[in-house]
Design a protein around this motif. Structure first.
Motif, PDB file in Angstrom:
ATOM      1  N   LEU A   1     -10.715   5.870  -3.252  1.00  0.00           N
ATOM      2  CA  LEU A   1     -10.375   4.642  -3.975  1.00  0.00           C
ATOM      3  C   LEU A   1      -8.911   4.272  -3.786  1.00  0.00           C
ATOM      4  O   LEU A   1      -8.557   3.091  -3.698  1.00  0.00           O
ATOM      5  N   ARG A   2      -8.064   5.281  -3.704  1.00  0.00           N
ATOM      6  CA  ARG A   2      -6.639   5.018  -3.491  1.00  0.00           C
ATOM      7  C   ARG A   2      -6.405   4.421  -2.104  1.00  0.00           C
ATOM      8  O   ARG A   2      -5.601   3.494  -1.951  1.00  0.00           O
ATOM      9  N   VAL A   3      -7.105   4.944  -1.089  1.00  0.00           N
ATOM     10  CA  VAL A   3      -6.999   4.385   0.261  1.00  0.00           C
ATOM     11  C   VAL A   3      -7.533   2.951   0.274  1.00  0.00           C
ATOM     12  O   VAL A   3      -6.955   2.056   0.906  1.00  0.00           O
ATOM     13  N   PHE A   4      -8.644   2.737  -0.455  1.00  0.00           N
ATOM     14  CA  PHE A   4      -9.236   1.394  -0.526  1.00  0.00           C
ATOM     15  C   PHE A   4      -8.230   0.401  -1.119  1.00  0.00           C
ATOM     16  O   PHE A   4      -8.037  -0.704  -0.594  1.00  0.00           O
ATOM     17  N   ALA A   5      -7.594   0.792  -2.220  1.00  0.00           N
ATOM     18  CA  ALA A   5      -6.611  -0.091  -2.864  1.00  0.00           C
ATOM     19  C   ALA A   5      -5.409  -0.335  -1.959  1.00  0.00           C
ATOM     20  O   ALA A   5      -4.904  -1.464  -1.868  1.00  0.00           O
ATOM     21  N   THR A   6      -4.954   0.714  -1.269  1.00  0.00           N
ATOM     22  CA  THR A   6      -3.814   0.572  -0.353  1.00  0.00           C
ATOM     23  C   THR A   6      -4.139  -0.422   0.756  1.00  0.00           C
ATOM     24  O   THR A   6      -3.330  -1.309   1.076  1.00  0.00           O
ATOM     25  N   GLN A   7      -5.334  -0.296   1.346  1.00  0.00           N
ATOM     26  CA  GLN A   7      -5.723  -1.209   2.416  1.00  0.00           C
ATOM     27  C   GLN A   7      -5.915  -2.631   1.896  1.00  0.00           C
ATOM     28  O   GLN A   7      -5.666  -3.603   2.614  1.00  0.00           O
ATOM     29  N   THR A   8      -6.337  -2.770   0.648  1.00  0.00           N
ATOM     30  CA  THR A   8      -6.465  -4.105   0.046  1.00  0.00           C
ATOM     31  C   THR A   8      -5.108  -4.780  -0.035  1.00  0.00           C
ATOM     32  O   THR A   8      -4.972  -5.976   0.247  1.00  0.00           O
ATOM     33  N   TYR A   9      -4.084  -4.018  -0.399  1.00  0.00           N
ATOM     34  CA  TYR A   9      -2.726  -4.566  -0.413  1.00  0.00           C
ATOM     35  C   TYR A   9      -2.296  -4.975   1.002  1.00  0.00           C
ATOM     36  O   TYR A   9      -1.588  -5.974   1.175  1.00  0.00           O
ATOM     37  N   VAL A  10      -2.720  -4.204   1.993  1.00  0.00           N
ATOM     38  CA  VAL A  10      -2.412  -4.547   3.384  1.00  0.00           C
ATOM     39  C   VAL A  10      -3.042  -5.891   3.746  1.00  0.00           C
ATOM     40  O   VAL A  10      -2.406  -6.757   4.359  1.00  0.00           O
ATOM     41  N   VAL A  11      -4.305  -6.068   3.336  1.00  0.00           N
ATOM     42  CA  VAL A  11      -5.010  -7.330   3.600  1.00  0.00           C
ATOM     43  C   VAL A  11      -4.309  -8.491   2.911  1.00  0.00           C
ATOM     44  O   VAL A  11      -4.123  -9.569   3.495  1.00  0.00           O
ATOM     45  N   LEU A  12      -3.898  -8.283   1.665  1.00  0.00           N
ATOM     46  CA  LEU A  12      -3.201  -9.331   0.923  1.00  0.00           C
ATOM     47  C   LEU A  12      -1.906  -9.741   1.626  1.00  0.00           C
ATOM     48  O   LEU A  12      -1.556 -10.925   1.673  1.00  0.00           O
ATOM     49  N   GLY A  13      -1.204  -8.775   2.183  1.00  0.00           N
ATOM     50  CA  GLY A  13       0.069  -9.069   2.823  1.00  0.00           C
ATOM     51  C   GLY A  13      -0.049  -9.625   4.225  1.00  0.00           C
ATOM     52  O   GLY A  13       0.853 -10.330   4.692  1.00  0.00           O
ATOM     53  N   SER A  14      -1.159  -9.332   4.897  1.00  0.00           N
ATOM     54  CA  SER A  14      -1.270  -9.735   6.305  1.00  0.00           C
ATOM     55  C   SER A  14      -2.047 -11.027   6.511  1.00  0.00           C
ATOM     56  O   SER A  14      -1.964 -11.639   7.581  1.00  0.00           O
ATOM     57  N   ASN A  15      -2.795 -11.481   5.511  1.00  0.00           N
ATOM     58  CA  ASN A  15      -3.554 -12.721   5.659  1.00  0.00           C
ATOM     59  C   ASN A  15      -2.629 -13.924   5.632  1.00  0.00           C
ATOM     60  O   ASN A  15      -1.707 -14.005   4.825  1.00  0.00           O
ATOM     61  N   PHE A  16      -2.925 -14.879   6.517  1.00  0.00           N
ATOM     62  CA  PHE A  16      -2.214 -16.155   6.592  1.00  0.00           C
ATOM     63  C   PHE A  16      -0.751 -16.014   7.030  1.00  0.00           C
ATOM     64  O   PHE A  16       0.032 -16.944   6.886  1.00  0.00           O
ATOM     65  N   ILE A  17      -0.366 -14.838   7.543  1.00  0.00           N
ATOM     66  CA  ILE A  17       0.955 -14.695   8.155  1.00  0.00           C
ATOM     67  C   ILE A  17       0.933 -15.469   9.481  1.00  0.00           C
ATOM     68  O   ILE A  17      -0.011 -15.345  10.259  1.00  0.00           O
ATOM     69  N   PRO A  18       1.947 -16.300   9.769  1.00  0.00           N
ATOM     70  CA  PRO A  18       1.935 -17.122  10.990  1.00  0.00           C
ATOM     71  C   PRO A  18       2.184 -16.334  12.274  1.00  0.00           C
ATOM     72  O   PRO A  18       3.045 -16.673  13.081  1.00  0.00           O
ATOM     73  N   VAL A  19       1.443 -15.250  12.422  1.00  0.00           N
ATOM     74  CA  VAL A  19       1.483 -14.429  13.635  1.00  0.00           C
ATOM     75  C   VAL A  19       0.027 -14.161  14.016  1.00  0.00           C
ATOM     76  O   VAL A  19      -0.776 -13.809  13.145  1.00  0.00           O
ATOM     77  N   PRO A  20      -0.363 -14.352  15.283  1.00  0.00           N
ATOM     78  CA  PRO A  20      -1.756 -14.132  15.668  1.00  0.00           C
ATOM     79  C   PRO A  20      -2.275 -12.757  15.247  1.00  0.00           C
ATOM     80  O   PRO A  20      -1.720 -11.726  15.615  1.00  0.00           O
ATOM     81  N   GLY A  21      -3.345 -12.778  14.438  1.00  0.00           N
ATOM     82  CA  GLY A  21      -3.941 -11.525  13.991  1.00  0.00           C
ATOM     83  C   GLY A  21      -3.037 -10.685  13.116  1.00  0.00           C
ATOM     84  O   GLY A  21      -3.343  -9.519  12.850  1.00  0.00           O
ATOM     85  N   ALA A  22      -1.935 -11.275  12.650  1.00  0.00           N
ATOM     86  CA  ALA A  22      -0.927 -10.531  11.865  1.00  0.00           C
ATOM     87  C   ALA A  22      -0.513  -9.251  12.589  1.00  0.00           C
ATOM     88  O   ALA A  22      -0.182  -8.243  11.961  1.00  0.00           O
ATOM     89  N   VAL A  23      -0.553  -9.305  13.930  1.00  0.00           N
ATOM     90  CA  VAL A  23      -0.211  -8.134  14.742  1.00  0.00           C
ATOM     91  C   VAL A  23       1.247  -7.747  14.494  1.00  0.00           C
ATOM     92  O   VAL A  23       2.143  -8.572  14.525  1.00  0.00           O
ATOM     93  N   GLY A  24       1.463  -6.496  14.255  1.00  0.00           N
ATOM     94  CA  GLY A  24       2.798  -5.987  13.961  1.00  0.00           C
ATOM     95  C   GLY A  24       3.049  -5.936  12.468  1.00  0.00           C
ATOM     96  O   GLY A  24       3.450  -4.902  11.931  1.00  0.00           O
ATOM     97  N   ILE A  25       2.777  -7.049  11.769  1.00  0.00           N
ATOM     98  CA  ILE A  25       2.959  -7.106  10.322  1.00  0.00           C
ATOM     99  C   ILE A  25       1.956  -6.185   9.632  1.00  0.00           C
ATOM    100  O   ILE A  25       2.308  -5.387   8.760  1.00  0.00           O
ATOM    101  N   SER A  26       0.693  -6.314  10.038  1.00  0.00           N
ATOM    102  CA  SER A  26      -0.368  -5.505   9.437  1.00  0.00           C
ATOM    103  C   SER A  26      -0.110  -4.018   9.647  1.00  0.00           C
ATOM    104  O   SER A  26      -0.208  -3.214   8.716  1.00  0.00           O
ATOM    105  N   GLU A  27       0.238  -3.632  10.881  1.00  0.00           N
ATOM    106  CA  GLU A  27       0.483  -2.220  11.178  1.00  0.00           C
ATOM    107  C   GLU A  27       1.677  -1.691  10.386  1.00  0.00           C
ATOM    108  O   GLU A  27       1.673  -0.534   9.946  1.00  0.00           O
ATOM    109  N   TYR A  28       2.685  -2.533  10.211  1.00  0.00           N
ATOM    110  CA  TYR A  28       3.882  -2.124   9.468  1.00  0.00           C
ATOM    111  C   TYR A  28       3.526  -1.795   8.016  1.00  0.00           C
ATOM    112  O   TYR A  28       3.946  -0.749   7.489  1.00  0.00           O
TER     113      TYR A  28
END
Length: 351
Positions: A263-290
């Motif tokens: 559940l902790r991993v699930f919540a962490t990845q959810t925060y990743v999704v929240l931060g990487s969606n709609f970032i003006p970079v194709p596929g949020a590449v680089g931002i998502s991994e960071y």
């Protein structure tokens, strides 16, 4: 097409640079990564792959459900094609701007009216956004400490992502509830054309817009009283987003992570999704991994964090993109074969 090829090349370059950076900063080698993958549990990796396929399937199922309600006999396998077009072109364009037009292209070729296409895509995108917001709210409620553990840069990106998604959700709801907004937007376009002395084009655009908006209103009215449809569409999008996040959870288990941390991993990845969606970079590449790397550091050592980021992203993004583009290419080839066959059989051509 040239723009799409350009963005595909840009996305590929960004991906290569990001992967190189992950290897360099993490002190990993290809041999070590391959060994980590070989040591991973095959069962959990297969589950992660199934979740990735489910991510495509459930978006397509949602679109098919909406189109059938609007009176179009859409088939499930066509839904997979519509979703694949959306997912792939969203992945290679900034802020996912290319996904909906690509999906609309195949819908239009299947004989679906422009108004029905617009309504189905807006409704699905609304539920897609609400599904992400729902998962985000659950993470904030049950795991607020995870957000606080992110570094300042990650926190800022996540907050920006949340703000954009909330504004988009409100905007989409307004489009579905207040059709007059579309008329105002259309009038602005016509006014600009008139000022540019393109009066003939302005008249054509005005007439076409009025006709499209009337049909759009009919589609919205047809769907407005279908609370069961709206709920089902929301659930399908919630399932889609949940499966996407579960890819990371199952990759974590494949690396022999503790089951209690799921559940902790699930919540962490959810925060990743929240931060990487709609970032003006194709596929949020680089931002998502960071964000992923810094999130996983809360549970794993540095090397394992890089490995999990590469493994999870490799399945949820890169493999998903490959399956999506193969589906789109097959769909396009079959479409051209169907069109050529139709033109060959046309009476005018025969004569």
């Amino acid at each position: 097409m040239k723009k799409k090829i350009l963005w595909a090349v840009i996305t590929l370059c960004l991906s290569v640079l990001t992967i190189i950076a992950l290897f360099y900063n993490g002190g990993l080698s290809l041999a070590e990564l391959w060994q980590d993958i070989k040591d991973a549990s095959l069962e959990w990796l297969l589950l992660a792959a199934l979740c990735m396929l489910g991510f495509i399937f459930f978006e397509g199922r949602s679109l098919v459900l909406i189109l059938r309600t609007l009176g179009y006999p859409a088939r499930k396998r066509r839904g997979f094609l519509y979703a694949s077009a959306d997912i792939y072109f969203s992945s290679i364009t900034p802020s996912a701007t290319g996904g909906q037009p690509a999906s609309a292209y195949f819908m239009h070729k299947d004989g679906i009216s422009g108004s029905a296409v617009i309504v189905s895509l807006i409704l699905n995108l609304t539920m897609y956004t609400l599904a992400i917001v729902t998962l985000g709210l659950l993470s904030v409620i049950f795991f607020p400490g995870i957000f606080m553990e992110f570094n300042p840069a990650c926190k800022i990106v996540i907050l920006i992502g949340v703000s954009v998604m909330v504004m988009l959700a409100v905007f989409f709801v307004i489009l579905l509830k207040k059709q007059g907004l579309l008329i105002c937007m259309g009038d602005i376009i016509v006014s600009i054309l008139n000022k540019l002395h393109c009066r003939k084009s302005a008249r054509k655009v005005s007439g076409k817009l009025r006709e499209t908006i009337e049909k759009y209103n009919e589609c919205v009215e047809l769907l407005s009283g279908r609370k069961k449809l709206l709920f089902k569409t929301y659930l399908l999008n919630l399932m889609q987003r949940t499966l996407h996040v579960l890819v990371t959870v199952f990759c974590y288990y494949a690396m022999h992570g503790q089951f209690s941390d799921g559940l902790r991993v699930f919540a962490t990845q959810t925060y990743v999704v929240l931060g990487s969606n709609f970032i003006p970079v194709p596929g949020a590449v680089g931002i998502s991994e960071y964000i992923m790397y810094h999130g996983y550091l809360m549970l794993l050592d540095e090397e394992s964090s890089y490995t999990l980021a590469l493994l999870s992203r490799g399945i949820s993004f890169y493999t998903c993109c490959m399956i999506s583009i193969v589906t789109v290419l097959l769909g396009y080839i079959l479409l051209r074969i169907r069109e050529n066959k139709g033109s060959t059989d046309a009476p005018g051509d025969v004569l």
